[in-house]
Write a protein that holds these residues in place. Sequence first.
Motif, PDB file in Angstrom:
ATOM      1  N   SER A  81       0.847  -1.196   0.000  1.00 13.68           N
ATOM      2  CA  SER A  81       0.000   0.000   0.000  1.00 13.68           C
ATOM      3  C   SER A  81       0.874   1.234   0.000  1.00 13.68           C
ATOM      4  O   SER A  81       1.882   1.282   0.712  1.00 13.68           O
ATOM      5  N   GLU A  82       0.492   2.219  -0.806  1.00 15.38           N
ATOM      6  CA  GLU A  82       1.274   3.451  -0.850  1.00 15.38           C
ATOM      7  C   GLU A  82       0.376   4.655  -1.060  1.00 15.38           C
ATOM      8  O   GLU A  82      -0.643   4.573  -1.746  1.00 15.38           O
ATOM      9  N   ILE A  83       0.764   5.746  -0.444  1.00 16.66           N
ATOM     10  CA  ILE A  83       0.090   7.018  -0.665  1.00 16.66           C
ATOM     11  C   ILE A  83       0.513   7.507  -2.049  1.00 16.66           C
ATOM     12  O   ILE A  83       1.702   7.544  -2.359  1.00 16.66           O
ATOM     13  N   THR A  84      -0.463   7.856  -2.877  1.00 14.02           N
ATOM     14  CA  THR A  84      -0.130   8.319  -4.229  1.00 14.02           C
ATOM     15  C   THR A  84      -0.512   9.768  -4.477  1.00 14.02           C
ATOM     16  O   THR A  84      -0.172  10.318  -5.525  1.00 14.02           O
ATOM     17  N   GLY A  85      -1.215  10.361  -3.531  1.00 12.71           N
ATOM     18  CA  GLY A  85      -1.583  11.761  -3.700  1.00 12.71           C
ATOM     19  C   GLY A  85      -2.180  12.322  -2.428  1.00 12.71           C
ATOM     20  O   GLY A  85      -2.800  11.594  -1.657  1.00 12.71           O
ATOM     21  N   LEU A  86      -1.949  13.619  -2.231  1.00  9.99           N
ATOM     22  CA  LEU A  86      -2.506  14.328  -1.078  1.00  9.99           C
ATOM     23  C   LEU A  86      -3.277  15.537  -1.581  1.00  9.99           C
ATOM     24  O   LEU A  86      -2.743  16.352  -2.336  1.00  9.99           O
ATOM     25  N   GLY A  87      -4.548  15.620  -1.185  1.00 13.39           N
ATOM     26  CA  GLY A  87      -5.366  16.780  -1.510  1.00 13.39           C
ATOM     27  C   GLY A  87      -5.489  17.680  -0.296  1.00 13.39           C
ATOM     28  O   GLY A  87      -4.783  17.505   0.693  1.00 13.39           O
ATOM     29  N   SER A  90      -8.091  15.197   1.465  1.00 19.21           N
ATOM     30  CA  SER A  90      -8.175  13.804   1.022  1.00 19.21           C
ATOM     31  C   SER A  90      -6.791  13.259   0.714  1.00 19.21           C
ATOM     32  O   SER A  90      -5.821  14.017   0.602  1.00 19.21           O
ATOM     33  N   PHE A  91      -6.745  11.936   0.588  1.00 18.48           N
ATOM     34  CA  PHE A  91      -5.506  11.292   0.166  1.00 18.48           C
ATOM     35  C   PHE A  91      -5.857  10.066  -0.661  1.00 18.48           C
ATOM     36  O   PHE A  91      -6.921   9.466  -0.503  1.00 18.48           O
ATOM     37  N   ALA A  92      -4.945   9.731  -1.574  1.00 20.00           N
ATOM     38  CA  ALA A  92      -5.144   8.588  -2.469  1.00 20.00           C
ATOM     39  C   ALA A  92      -4.182   7.478  -2.072  1.00 20.00           C
ATOM     40  O   ALA A  92      -3.045   7.725  -1.666  1.00 20.00           O
ATOM     41  N   VAL A  93      -4.670   6.249  -2.196  1.00 15.17           N
ATOM     42  CA  VAL A  93      -3.898   5.063  -1.846  1.00 15.17           C
ATOM     43  C   VAL A  93      -3.943   4.088  -3.019  1.00 15.17           C
ATOM     44  O   VAL A  93      -4.994   3.891  -3.627  1.00 15.17           O
ATOM     45  N   LYS A  94      -2.803   3.484  -3.296  1.00 11.41           N
ATOM     46  CA  LYS A  94      -2.730   2.409  -4.283  1.00 11.41           C
ATOM     47  C   LYS A  94      -2.364   1.136  -3.540  1.00 11.41           C
ATOM     48  O   LYS A  94      -1.455   1.129  -2.710  1.00 11.41           O
ATOM     49  N   HIS A  95      -3.096   0.053  -3.828  1.00 12.52           N
ATOM     50  CA  HIS A  95      -2.791  -1.264  -3.272  1.00 12.52           C
ATOM     51  C   HIS A  95      -2.382  -2.178  -4.422  1.00 12.52           C
ATOM     52  O   HIS A  95      -3.113  -2.285  -5.414  1.00 12.52           O
ATOM     53  N   SER A  96      -1.239  -2.812  -4.283  1.00 11.41           N
ATOM     54  CA  SER A  96      -0.795  -3.828  -5.241  1.00 11.41           C
ATOM     55  C   SER A  96      -0.716  -5.136  -4.475  1.00 11.41           C
ATOM     56  O   SER A  96       0.008  -5.232  -3.478  1.00 11.41           O
ATOM     57  N   VAL A  97      -1.478  -6.117  -4.920  1.00 13.24           N
ATOM     58  CA  VAL A  97      -1.526  -7.412  -4.238  1.00 13.24           C
ATOM     59  C   VAL A  97      -0.687  -8.414  -5.019  1.00 13.24           C
ATOM     60  O   VAL A  97      -0.854  -8.556  -6.236  1.00 13.24           O
ATOM     61  N   PHE A  98       0.193  -9.095  -4.299  1.00 17.16           N
ATOM     62  CA  PHE A  98       1.062 -10.105  -4.899  1.00 17.16           C
ATOM     63  C   PHE A  98       0.786 -11.456  -4.269  1.00 17.16           C
ATOM     64  O   PHE A  98       0.606 -11.568  -3.056  1.00 17.16           O
ATOM     65  N   ARG A  99       0.731 -12.476  -5.106  1.00 16.63           N
ATOM     66  CA  ARG A  99       0.628 -13.864  -4.654  1.00 16.63           C
ATOM     67  C   ARG A  99       1.770 -14.618  -5.316  1.00 16.63           C
ATOM     68  O   ARG A  99       1.913 -14.589  -6.537  1.00 16.63           O
ATOM     69  N   ASP A 100       2.585 -15.249  -4.491  1.00 18.14           N
ATOM     70  CA  ASP A 100       3.765 -15.977  -4.992  1.00 18.14           C
ATOM     71  C   ASP A 100       4.639 -15.082  -5.857  1.00 18.14           C
ATOM     72  O   ASP A 100       5.203 -15.525  -6.861  1.00 18.14           O
ATOM     73  N   GLY A 101       4.739 -13.808  -5.488  1.00 19.25           N
ATOM     74  CA  GLY A 101       5.598 -12.874  -6.208  1.00 19.25           C
ATOM     75  C   GLY A 101       5.000 -12.275  -7.467  1.00 19.25           C
ATOM     76  O   GLY A 101       5.591 -11.391  -8.077  1.00 19.25           O
ATOM     77  N   ASP A 102       3.820 -12.739  -7.865  1.00 14.83           N
ATOM     78  CA  ASP A 102       3.173 -12.241  -9.083  1.00 14.83           C
ATOM     79  C   ASP A 102       2.046 -11.273  -8.737  1.00 14.83           C
ATOM     80  O   ASP A 102       1.297 -11.486  -7.777  1.00 14.83           O
ATOM     81  N   LEU A 103       1.917 -10.223  -9.548  1.00 13.42           N
ATOM     82  CA  LEU A 103       0.844  -9.265  -9.345  1.00 13.42           C
ATOM     83  C   LEU A 103      -0.509  -9.947  -9.529  1.00 13.42           C
ATOM     84  O   LEU A 103      -0.757 -10.580 -10.551  1.00 13.42           O
ATOM     85  N   ALA A 104      -1.372  -9.819  -8.523  1.00 12.52           N
ATOM     86  CA  ALA A 104      -2.689 -10.446  -8.566  1.00 12.52           C
ATOM     87  C   ALA A 104      -3.819  -9.429  -8.658  1.00 12.52           C
ATOM     88  O   ALA A 104      -4.856  -9.701  -9.267  1.00 12.52           O
ATOM     89  N   ILE A 105      -3.634  -8.256  -8.045  1.00 14.04           N
ATOM     90  CA  ILE A 105      -4.675  -7.221  -8.042  1.00 14.04           C
ATOM     91  C   ILE A 105      -4.018  -5.854  -7.989  1.00 14.04           C
ATOM     92  O   ILE A 105      -3.018  -5.661  -7.286  1.00 14.04           O
ATOM     93  N   GLU A 106      -4.600  -4.909  -8.690  1.00 14.11           N
ATOM     94  CA  GLU A 106      -4.254  -3.500  -8.553  1.00 14.11           C
ATOM     95  C   GLU A 106      -5.527  -2.789  -8.106  1.00 14.11           C
ATOM     96  O   GLU A 106      -6.581  -2.972  -8.732  1.00 14.11           O
ATOM     97  N   ALA A 107      -5.432  -2.016  -7.035  1.00  5.81           N
ATOM     98  CA  ALA A 107      -6.610  -1.340  -6.510  1.00  5.81           C
ATOM     99  C   ALA A 107      -6.256   0.084  -6.103  1.00  5.81           C
ATOM    100  O   ALA A 107      -5.083   0.408  -5.897  1.00  5.81           O
ATOM    101  N   HIS A 108      -7.288   0.912  -5.989  1.00  6.74           N
ATOM    102  CA  HIS A 108      -7.078   2.294  -5.550  1.00  6.74           C
ATOM    103  C   HIS A 108      -8.199   2.707  -4.615  1.00  6.74           C
ATOM    104  O   HIS A 108      -9.295   2.133  -4.633  1.00  6.74           O
ATOM    105  N   GLU A 109      -7.887   3.694  -3.793  1.00  4.12           N
ATOM    106  CA  GLU A 109      -8.858   4.284  -2.877  1.00  4.12           C
ATOM    107  C   GLU A 109      -8.622   5.788  -2.833  1.00  4.12           C
ATOM    108  O   GLU A 109      -7.499   6.247  -2.987  1.00  4.12           O
TER     109      GLU A 109
END
Length: 139
Positions: A81-87, A90-109
Amino acid sequence: MFSNITRVEIQFGDCDPAGIVYYPNYFRFFDNATAAMLSAAFAMHKRNWLDHFGIAGIPMVDTGARFIRPSSFGDVIEIRSEITGLGRSSFAVKHSVFRDGDLAIEAHEKRVWVVRGEDGGIRSAPLPEDVRSLLSQTK
């Protein structure tokens, strides 16, 4: 900007009859990962930072995900999880999910810093400068 890693072991109850994680559960994982990231940034548990900053919470106002690979009971996933922007409030978050080292999901909030009004409702409030500074740091 600030980032954090949360590991989650997929439980039987997280899965649907097909044996893969039922997608709404990922959003529960993301909510926990955001709280863990902020707890790491603020060096205190969520119940403490809510009181410390005098806020009612950090409700989500936008979210989405792209599902690439499924996960199943017993898998261990890593949520980066990482902060990607500050308003202003508000603030934006990116989640990158890895399973066995491989990207499984990209999400944002997108979340909003809120306080309680005199009427008992909630309203957005500017991000405090110390919060802005902590979330801007590279971990």
